[in-house]
Design a protein around this motif. Structure first.
Motif, PDB file in Angstrom:
ATOM      1  N   GLY A   1       0.792  -1.302  -0.068  1.00 20.69           N
ATOM      2  CA  GLY A   1      -0.031  -0.140   0.090  1.00 20.69           C
ATOM      3  C   GLY A   1       0.783   1.274   0.104  1.00 20.69           C
ATOM      4  O   GLY A   1       0.280   2.343   0.087  1.00 20.69           O
ATOM      5  N   PHE A   2       2.004   1.363  -0.312  1.00 22.88           N
ATOM      6  CA  PHE A   2       3.115   2.297  -0.335  1.00 22.88           C
ATOM      7  C   PHE A   2       3.133   3.087  -1.681  1.00 22.88           C
ATOM      8  O   PHE A   2       2.866   2.264  -2.533  1.00 22.88           O
ATOM      9  CB  PHE A   2       4.486   2.024   0.089  1.00 22.88           C
ATOM     10  CG  PHE A   2       4.332   1.427   1.664  1.00 22.88           C
ATOM     11  CD1 PHE A   2       3.718   2.310   2.634  1.00 22.88           C
ATOM     12  CD2 PHE A   2       5.341   0.404   1.886  1.00 22.88           C
ATOM     13  CE1 PHE A   2       3.839   1.696   3.895  1.00 22.88           C
ATOM     14  CE2 PHE A   2       5.452  -0.165   3.189  1.00 22.88           C
ATOM     15  CZ  PHE A   2       4.510   0.587   4.265  1.00 22.88           C
ATOM     16  N   ASN A   3       3.256   4.354  -1.719  1.00 24.02           N
ATOM     17  CA  ASN A   3       3.635   4.950  -3.113  1.00 24.02           C
ATOM     18  C   ASN A   3       5.161   4.919  -3.148  1.00 24.02           C
ATOM     19  O   ASN A   3       5.841   5.038  -2.259  1.00 24.02           O
ATOM     20  CB  ASN A   3       3.188   6.520  -3.026  1.00 24.02           C
ATOM     21  CG  ASN A   3       1.642   6.375  -3.102  1.00 24.02           C
ATOM     22  OD1 ASN A   3       1.073   5.642  -3.468  1.00 24.02           O
ATOM     23  ND2 ASN A   3       1.408   7.607  -2.408  1.00 24.02           N
ATOM     24  N   ILE A   4       5.325   4.397  -4.520  1.00 27.61           N
ATOM     25  CA  ILE A   4       6.875   4.286  -4.782  1.00 27.61           C
ATOM     26  C   ILE A   4       7.599   5.196  -5.746  1.00 27.61           C
ATOM     27  O   ILE A   4       6.876   5.638  -6.710  1.00 27.61           O
ATOM     28  CB  ILE A   4       7.174   2.856  -5.442  1.00 27.61           C
ATOM     29  CG1 ILE A   4       6.466   1.770  -4.648  1.00 27.61           C
ATOM     30  CG2 ILE A   4       8.616   2.467  -5.605  1.00 27.61           C
ATOM     31  CD1 ILE A   4       6.923   1.598  -3.146  1.00 27.61           C
ATOM     32  N   ARG A   5       8.865   5.666  -5.330  1.00 25.86           N
ATOM     33  CA  ARG A   5       9.269   6.614  -6.303  1.00 25.86           C
ATOM     34  C   ARG A   5      10.893   6.288  -6.326  1.00 25.86           C
ATOM     35  O   ARG A   5      11.429   5.777  -5.463  1.00 25.86           O
ATOM     36  CB  ARG A   5       9.557   7.954  -5.523  1.00 25.86           C
ATOM     37  CG  ARG A   5      10.416   9.205  -6.456  1.00 25.86           C
ATOM     38  CD  ARG A   5       9.858  10.380  -5.727  1.00 25.86           C
ATOM     39  NE  ARG A   5       9.952  10.773  -4.700  1.00 25.86           N
ATOM     40  CZ  ARG A   5      11.559  11.088  -4.079  1.00 25.86           C
ATOM     41  NH1 ARG A   5      12.339  11.425  -4.945  1.00 25.86           N
ATOM     42  NH2 ARG A   5      11.715  11.325  -2.835  1.00 25.86           N
ATOM     43  N   THR A  21      16.645   1.864   0.796  1.00 28.03           N
ATOM     44  CA  THR A  21      15.261   2.346   0.577  1.00 28.03           C
ATOM     45  C   THR A  21      15.259   3.461   1.678  1.00 28.03           C
ATOM     46  O   THR A  21      16.062   3.373   2.622  1.00 28.03           O
ATOM     47  CB  THR A  21      14.219   1.416   0.944  1.00 28.03           C
ATOM     48  OG1 THR A  21      14.497   0.841   2.268  1.00 28.03           O
ATOM     49  CG2 THR A  21      14.320   0.114  -0.054  1.00 28.03           C
ATOM     50  N   GLU A  31      -0.192   3.485   5.559  1.00 27.68           N
ATOM     51  CA  GLU A  31      -0.662   3.255   4.114  1.00 27.68           C
ATOM     52  C   GLU A  31      -0.444   4.516   3.367  1.00 27.68           C
ATOM     53  O   GLU A  31      -0.944   5.560   3.761  1.00 27.68           O
ATOM     54  CB  GLU A  31      -1.735   2.629   4.031  1.00 27.68           C
ATOM     55  CG  GLU A  31      -2.326   2.005   2.818  1.00 27.68           C
ATOM     56  CD  GLU A  31      -3.690   1.510   2.830  1.00 27.68           C
ATOM     57  OE1 GLU A  31      -4.203   0.944   1.692  1.00 27.68           O
ATOM     58  OE2 GLU A  31      -4.379   1.245   3.865  1.00 27.68           O
ATOM     59  N   GLY A  32      -0.217   4.504   2.050  1.00 22.52           N
ATOM     60  CA  GLY A  32      -0.109   5.361   1.199  1.00 22.52           C
ATOM     61  C   GLY A  32       1.077   6.245   1.249  1.00 22.52           C
ATOM     62  O   GLY A  32       1.404   7.322   0.544  1.00 22.52           O
ATOM     63  N   GLU A  34       5.172   7.411   1.325  1.00 25.41           N
ATOM     64  CA  GLU A  34       6.128   7.307   0.101  1.00 25.41           C
ATOM     65  C   GLU A  34       7.458   6.497   0.492  1.00 25.41           C
ATOM     66  O   GLU A  34       7.991   6.517   1.426  1.00 25.41           O
ATOM     67  CB  GLU A  34       6.658   8.692  -0.601  1.00 25.41           C
ATOM     68  CG  GLU A  34       7.240   8.540  -1.639  1.00 25.41           C
ATOM     69  CD  GLU A  34       7.950  10.087  -2.212  1.00 25.41           C
ATOM     70  OE1 GLU A  34       7.470  10.354  -3.219  1.00 25.41           O
ATOM     71  OE2 GLU A  34       8.703  10.530  -1.336  1.00 25.41           O
TER      72      GLU A  34
END
Length: 252
Positions: A1-5, A21, A31-32, A34
């Motif tokens: 559920g994480f946002n990936i950059r 990381t 959750e959500g 980055e």
């Protein structure tokens, strides 16, 4: 559920490997949130030909290269511009891989003052210059010695341009040689209205100011009804004045 950059990192590791990381593994994150992945990419030889040395250095260091050698090569290209690089652009390399960058160094007029004309000409032509010679009369320097150059030594000047060398010429030597030919046996001259034919040339001496003294044995002659009649030969010393282009101006 994480946002990936994803952030790419120059690395010597295999390309495409996650190096770390942010946050690190095990950290709590909503959750959500980055997560930044630092992913290895190869160090790549940038395009630096034509750029300045400073710009090239900045680009190479931005890739992380540390084994860089700069060499200079004489060129008409702008000073300190990059002429070539090895390995070639686009090569994927480790940080310590040896890189050679060739940078333009301007041509400069070499110092040839005091050298002989032939040696000076060879040095200048070796730099690609066109050599023009200007004769300068002097008795203070050895004949053939370069007195000066235009432009002067160490001036930046593109290869292919013209450099003028001023070369010492002995007026004494020059006029003595000319006189020896002009008053050789068999030559004829008019002195104070009298015609003479030289039987023998004894000597020539330089008097200065474009004047020589000529010591000859000559016989006066006249032409009557197409017949040349000679008197007995006599020794004479004539004073001969010369023009700047080595023609006889007067004889007395």
């Amino acid at each position: 559920g994480f946002n990936i950059r994803v952030e790419q990192v120059k690395s010597d590791d295999e390309e495409g490997v996650v190096l770390l990381t942010d946050p690190q593994a095990g950290a709590r994150l909503n959750e959500g949130g980055e997560v930044v992945l630092h992913v290895s990419v190869s160090r790549t030889m940038p395009s630096i030909v034509g750029s300045t040395k400073d710009d090239a250095d900045a680009k190479l260091k931005a890739e992380g290269f540390v084994n860089i050698t700069y060499k200079t090569e004489k060129s008409n290209e702008p000073e300190a511009s990059v002429l070539s690089v090895s390995p070639e652009v686009g090569s994927k390399l480790k940080a310590s891989y040896p890189i050679t960058v060739v940078v333009a160094e301007p041509y400069r007029v070499p110092d040839v003052v005091g050298k002989g004309k032939d040696e000076a000409t060879a040095l200048l032509e070796g730099e690609g210059y066109v050599v023009a010679v200007k004769r300068v009369y002097t008795e203070r320097e050895s004949e053939g010695t370069v007195l000066s150059t235009d432009p002067q030594a160490d001036v930046k000047l593109n290869s292919g341009e013209t450099v003028t060398i001023s070369v010492a010429v002995s007026r004494e030597r020059e006029l003595v040689n000319v006189a020896q030919g002009a008053f050789a046996s068999g030559t004829r001259h008019t002195v104070s209205g009298v015609n003479y034919e030289v039987s023998a040339l004894s000597s020539v001496s330089y008097q200065g100011n474009d004047v020589t003294a000529v010591h000859v044995t000559a016989r006066p002659y006249t032409v009557f009804l197409g017949v040349t009649m000679f008197l007995d030969p006599t020794d004479y010393t004539w004073t001969v004045s010369w023009t700047s282009d080595n023609q006889i101006a007067s004889i007395s």
